[in-house]
Write a protein that holds these residues in place. Structure first.
Motif, PDB file in Angstrom:
ATOM      1  N   GLN A   1       0.065  -0.151   2.170  1.00 14.37           N
ATOM      2  CA  GLN A   1       0.140   1.292   2.052  1.00 14.37           C
ATOM      3  C   GLN A   1       1.181   1.886   3.009  1.00 14.37           C
ATOM      4  O   GLN A   1       1.884   2.841   2.655  1.00 14.37           O
ATOM      5  CB  GLN A   1      -1.239   1.913   2.336  1.00 14.37           C
TER       6      GLN A   1
ATOM      7  N   ASP B   1      -4.332   6.576  -3.238  1.00 10.56           N
ATOM      8  CA  ASP B   1      -4.005   6.138  -1.868  1.00 10.56           C
ATOM      9  C   ASP B   1      -4.923   6.764  -0.816  1.00 10.56           C
ATOM     10  O   ASP B   1      -5.447   6.051   0.053  1.00 10.56           O
ATOM     11  CB  ASP B   1      -2.537   6.453  -1.555  1.00 10.56           C
TER      12      ASP B   1
ATOM     13  N   THR C   1      -2.051  11.509   3.687  1.00 15.64           N
ATOM     14  CA  THR C   1      -1.849  10.061   3.744  1.00 15.64           C
ATOM     15  C   THR C   1      -1.315   9.634   5.107  1.00 15.64           C
ATOM     16  O   THR C   1      -1.721   8.604   5.652  1.00 15.64           O
ATOM     17  CB  THR C   1      -0.875   9.620   2.631  1.00 15.64           C
TER      18      THR C   1
END
Length: 472
Positions: A280, A178, A234
């Motif tokens: 995402q 990711d 992230t």
């Protein structure tokens, strides 16, 4: 003087049919020696087993119109273009290396039906890329396989036995985590934002790109990451990517009067990045690491690639094209090719249909792993009198039916060796371990020619061994 000027103006590449009548003193023609050695070489045996003319016609390379074509004459004949693709998979070379070898190897030139003047070799490898792009846009897999099967059928035995299995031909790409995927989207969208601002003469919007870039570099240098570190990184990447995409939308909205503020390539790339960002973000907010994301994007450069869950010990997930193959007498054919995951167990009937179309005979024996051993497939095989390698349900065979168990074990043994061996040969020796293509169509083209190059090499070796046994 005039003769020397004519020689200098000769084309770099000529076909054998065109140059042979112009060679003086044919009794001293040194090409005859190369022709004789080529016919006895492996490439010569392979070329005799390839229906190049029929394949070129199916690709649409042979014009049936009587009108002469406009423009510059092609260096390669239609058959030579198809042969060039087989040669690329046979050698496993990149286009620049293949062109270098083609310039200096007379057998390679004979295989592709061209003669390259030694003093004026080909230098632009994009010529080979253009040929491959042309073939990729016109490939019809099943029609081409019908042509190949018709050519190879006389040299094959045991046509009533079929083996089926699926594999994944992985694409050449890095493993998509990711943070890697988000940072890739940030770099591309930030570059687009900067170019768009410069193009329109606007002040570049302020973002925290440099701060996040430094934090991301520090994160990448760490050998191990905790869950909290990954989640924190992230979150920062998602916030920055959302900010950049919002600034680009605002710039485009405020400059609607301008003609095409974004190029077509930039629009397509931003659409892919936006879709990836939404996937995402939803995945991050769900806090479920095992969540299944439909049509998940794992590469911005290759948005057609999907994760294929294989459940293997070494690789639980693979990224590339999943292909369901059938194997008849050691020769593989593509039954289904898709970049989306599918269950090969539901394709057994389609395998028998393809087999019937290729060889014109009914299947009597089928070898497949446990993925094909569903109740539906068992009933289908029982109705059609097909023996299988599936493990028998219920009570074991009685003494009078031990022969059936021996056939089942033999089918299972051959499937495990021949089928898996064919996959290993294709991937290790014919450039299919990591498919180095940049578009979906060229990747499919590489897989098709890689599989059938392995087929024709095996068939040529088999015919040569039979000939040697007869001569002995």
């Amino acid at each position: 003087m005039e003769v020397s000027q004519k020689l200098i103006c000769m084309a770099k590449v000529q076909n054998f049919a065109e140059i042979t009548p112009n060679l003086p003193f044919s009794e001293f023609n040194f090409y005859d020696l190369y022709r004789s050695t080529f016919e006895n070489s492996e490439l010569g045996r392979i070329k005799r087993l390839l229906p190049l003319n029929e394949m070129a016609e199916n690709f649409g390379l042979v014009s049936k119109s009587m009108m002469p074509k406009r423009g510059r004459k092609s260096f390669f004949t239609p058959e030579g273009k198809v042969a060039l693709m087989f040669l690329k998979m046979y050698t496993g070379l990149s286009c620049p290396k293949l062109m270098e070898q083609l310039n200096g190897n007379i057998h390679y030139q004979m295989f592709c039906d061209v003669i390259i003047e030694p003093t004026r070799p080909l230098t632009n490898y994009k010529l080979l890329d253009d040929i491959m792009l042309e073939l990729a846009g016109k490939l019809k897999i099943q029609q081409q396989q019908n042509i190949l099967a018709e050519m190879w059928k006389p040299y094959m035995e045991n046509l009533d036995t079929l083996y089926a299995d699926a594999t994944c031909y992985e694409s050449e790409m890095r493993y998509p985590t990711d943070p890697k995927l988000l940072w890739e989207g940030i770099e591309k969208s930030y570059e687009t934002m900067c170019e768009l601002s410069t193009r329109l003469g606007l002040h570049r919007p302020r973002t925290k790109f440099l701060d996040v870039q430094k934090a991301n570099l520090t994160y990448k240098k760490q050998r191990k990451h905790t869950k909290s570190q990954t989640r924190r990184m992230t979150r920062r990447l998602l916030e920055l990517l959302g900010k950049i995409l919002k600034e680009i939308r605002d710039i485009v909205r405020k400059n609607d009067d301008e003609d095409n503020p974004l190029t077509i390539r930039e629009k397509n790339e931003l659409d892919i990045i936006t879709k990836m960002y939404r996937q995402q973000k939803n995945h991050f907010e769900s806090r479920d690491c095992r969540e299944s994301i439909p049509d998940r994007i794992v590469s911005i450069n290759k948005p057609y690639v999907r994760p294929i869950v294989r459940g293997k010990e070494v690789k639980s997930v693979e990224f590339g094209a999943k292909v369901n193959n059938i194997l008849v007498d050691g020769i593989s054919f593509i039954e289904k090719l898709s970049f989306n995951p599918f269950s090969e167990g539901k394709r057994l009937r389609h395998c028998t249909t393809l087999h019937r179309r290729l060889f014109g005979v009914d299947v009597k024996k089928i070898g497949g792993d446990t993925g094909y051993a569903s109740t539906e497939n068992r009933d289908f095989c029982k109705e059609n009198g097909i023996q299988t390698s599936f493990v028998k349900r219920g009570r074991p065979f009685s003494e009078g039916k031990k022969d059936k168990d021996l056939v089942r074990k033999e089918l299972a043994r051959v499937r495990a060796t021949a089928m898996e061996g064919s996959f290993g040969t294709q991937k290790e020796h014919y450039d299919l371990k990591r498919v180095k293509a940049r578009t979906k169509k060229t990747e499919i083209l590489y897989i098709f020619f890689g599989i059938h190059t392995a087929n024709v090499v095996q068939l040529a070796d088999r015919i040569e061994q039979r000939a040697q046994l007869k001569a002995a």
